[in-house]
Design an enzyme around this catalytic site. Structure first.
Site, mmCIF file in Angstrom:
data_model
loop_
_atom_site.group_PDB
_atom_site.id
_atom_site.type_symbol
_atom_site.label_atom_id
_atom_site.label_comp_id
_atom_site.label_asym_id
_atom_site.label_seq_id
_atom_site.Cartn_x
_atom_site.Cartn_y
_atom_site.Cartn_z
ATOM 1 N N LEU A 151 5.414 -1.671 3.603
ATOM 2 C CA LEU A 151 6.046 -0.435 4.063
ATOM 3 C C LEU A 151 6.595 0.412 2.922
ATOM 4 O O LEU A 151 6.336 1.618 2.841
ATOM 5 C CB LEU A 151 7.150 -0.781 5.072
ATOM 6 C CG LEU A 151 7.691 0.346 5.937
ATOM 7 C CD1 LEU A 151 8.224 -0.211 7.245
ATOM 8 C CD2 LEU A 151 8.771 1.147 5.248
ATOM 9 N N HIS A 152 7.385 -0.192 2.048
ATOM 10 C CA HIS A 152 7.946 0.560 0.926
ATOM 11 C C HIS A 152 6.843 1.119 0.041
ATOM 12 O O HIS A 152 6.972 2.220 -0.510
ATOM 13 C CB HIS A 152 8.878 -0.351 0.123
ATOM 14 C CG HIS A 152 9.821 0.356 -0.782
ATOM 15 N ND1 HIS A 152 9.694 0.341 -2.149
ATOM 16 C CD2 HIS A 152 10.948 1.080 -0.523
ATOM 17 C CE1 HIS A 152 10.679 1.024 -2.695
ATOM 18 N NE2 HIS A 152 11.458 1.489 -1.744
ATOM 19 N N CYS A 153 5.753 0.381 -0.073
ATOM 20 C CA CYS A 153 4.644 0.787 -0.945
ATOM 21 C C CYS A 153 3.987 2.093 -0.491
ATOM 22 O O CYS A 153 3.444 2.829 -1.324
ATOM 23 C CB CYS A 153 3.593 -0.310 -1.002
ATOM 24 S SG CYS A 153 4.165 -1.908 -1.592
ATOM 25 N N VAL A 154 3.971 2.387 0.796
ATOM 26 C CA VAL A 154 3.280 3.590 1.288
ATOM 27 C C VAL A 154 4.224 4.769 1.485
ATOM 28 O O VAL A 154 3.807 5.813 1.980
ATOM 29 C CB VAL A 154 2.509 3.316 2.609
ATOM 30 C CG1 VAL A 154 1.454 2.261 2.398
ATOM 31 C CG2 VAL A 154 3.447 2.946 3.749
#
Length: 344
Positions: free
Chosen positions: A330-333
């Site tokens: 989630l944080h990556c996108v």
């Protein structure tokens, strides 16, 4: 560099399209992106881009209509722009604040050391800025490879990172540790850098990004991934990482408050490869925390632990099992944008 819990105006998403690695699972991953987008719109705006203009138009119009029908505060600003992939955390702009003024820094992006195609992603921030999606906030190019997922800021001059990532020669081969610390000081206002030398996740393409391992939750509080299974391949490295965290001190020489995050049941791709499922990859937004979950038994415990860490924020679980198929979560996108920048 502001902490992630500082007030925000928007979250940036680079929408998946048929030209990305998601082409064989586009419907499934778009559903995950829509869940993230709707959670964000309950609290703030969205900045969207997509290489396919028709797809972007449909997504923008449907999300704006949904937000308006539900009397939500967030709105979508969008522009069609080429992109190799969807990892906005790493190709998106990194915000800094000086004398009360925000500027966005456009660091170079080379797909985690030239592992994949990256030139469209590296040009994306400039296109978004030229399209007016960041308002009048200046975008400054920085000739230094740096991904947002590789650094954590406490908002008070401390940067947390990993040596495996920032010292990787495929990123900035001409700089040693001292040179990298100097660059972080000049660009992000880092007064000190805390380096983790241990910790990894199987299936991670980023060379141990900090946002998969350990996260600032407050200036004196770090949540971290902990493996309690001695038979697991991660156990030695994550135990060593926990020992390092216990040795760290705050700027005023106090030990950090540390919270161990649950260790999710192992997830595997269709090819049998272990996937990098981690509860550390959460996103803090205005009045809420978006928490990745993976349809495993430990999800409920992760929701409880995050609720204890952030008692004044709504914890919103998002099923990110589709995202980790491409080795991110989630944080990556996502990439947050500070207050005052995006004003639809």
């Amino acid at each position: 560099m502001p902490a992630e819990w500082a007030p925000q105006s928007a979250v940036m998403l680079t929408w998946p399209h048929a030209g990305t690695d998601w082409q064989d699972s586009l419907d499934t991953v778009e559903s995950a992106f829509r869940d993230i987008a709707k959670a964000v719109l309950r609290h703030e705006h969205l900045v969207l881009s997509c290489e396919e203009a028709d797809r972007l138009s449909r997504v923008r119009d449907s999300l704006n209509a949904w937000a308006q029908a539900n009397a939500l505060p967030g709105r979508v600003q969008a522009t069609a722009a080429p992109a190799n992939d969807t990892w906005a955390r790493d190709h998106g702009p990194i915000a800094v604040e000086e004398d009360g003024q925000v500027q966005l820094l456009d660091f170079r992006f080379n797909a985690w050391g030239d592992k994949f195609e990256w030139r469209k992603d590296d040009a994306l921030n400039r296109l978004l800025s030229e399209a007016g999606l960041f308002g009048r906030t200046p975008l400054t190019a920085v000739d230094f490879v740096l991904e947002g997922g590789s650094i954590e800021s406490d908002g008070q001059g401390t940067i947390l990172t990993t040596s495996e990532c920032l010292m990787a020669t495929a990123r900035n081969p001409d700089l040693d540790r001292s040179g990298i610390e100097g660059m972080l000081a000049r660009t992000l206002g880092a007064e000190r850098v805390l380096w983790l030398n241990h910790g990894y996740l199987a299936g991670d393409d980023t060379d141990s990004h900090i946002d998969t391992l350990a996260r600032f939750c407050a200036p004196d509080h770090i949540a971290y991934v902990a493996c309690d299974d001695q038979e697991d391949e991660h156990y030695p490295a994550l135990q060593a990482m926990a020992d390092e965290l216990r040795q760290f001190r705050t700027a005023d020489d106090r030990p950090y408050r540390l919270t161990a995050l649950p260790w999710p049941q192992a997830c595997y791709g269709e090819d049998g490869e272990r996937l990098p499922a981690t509860y550390a990859n959460f996103l803090i937004i205005n009045d809420a925390v978006l928490l990745p979950v993976y349809d495993v038994p430990q999800d409920d415990e992760a929701i409880r632990v995050l609720g204890d860490i952030f008692p004044d924020r709504e914890i919103i679980p998002i099923n990110c099992r589709p995202l980790i198929e491409q080795h991110g979560s989630l944080h990556c996108v996502t990439m947050q944008v500070p207050a005052g920048v995006v004003t639809p």
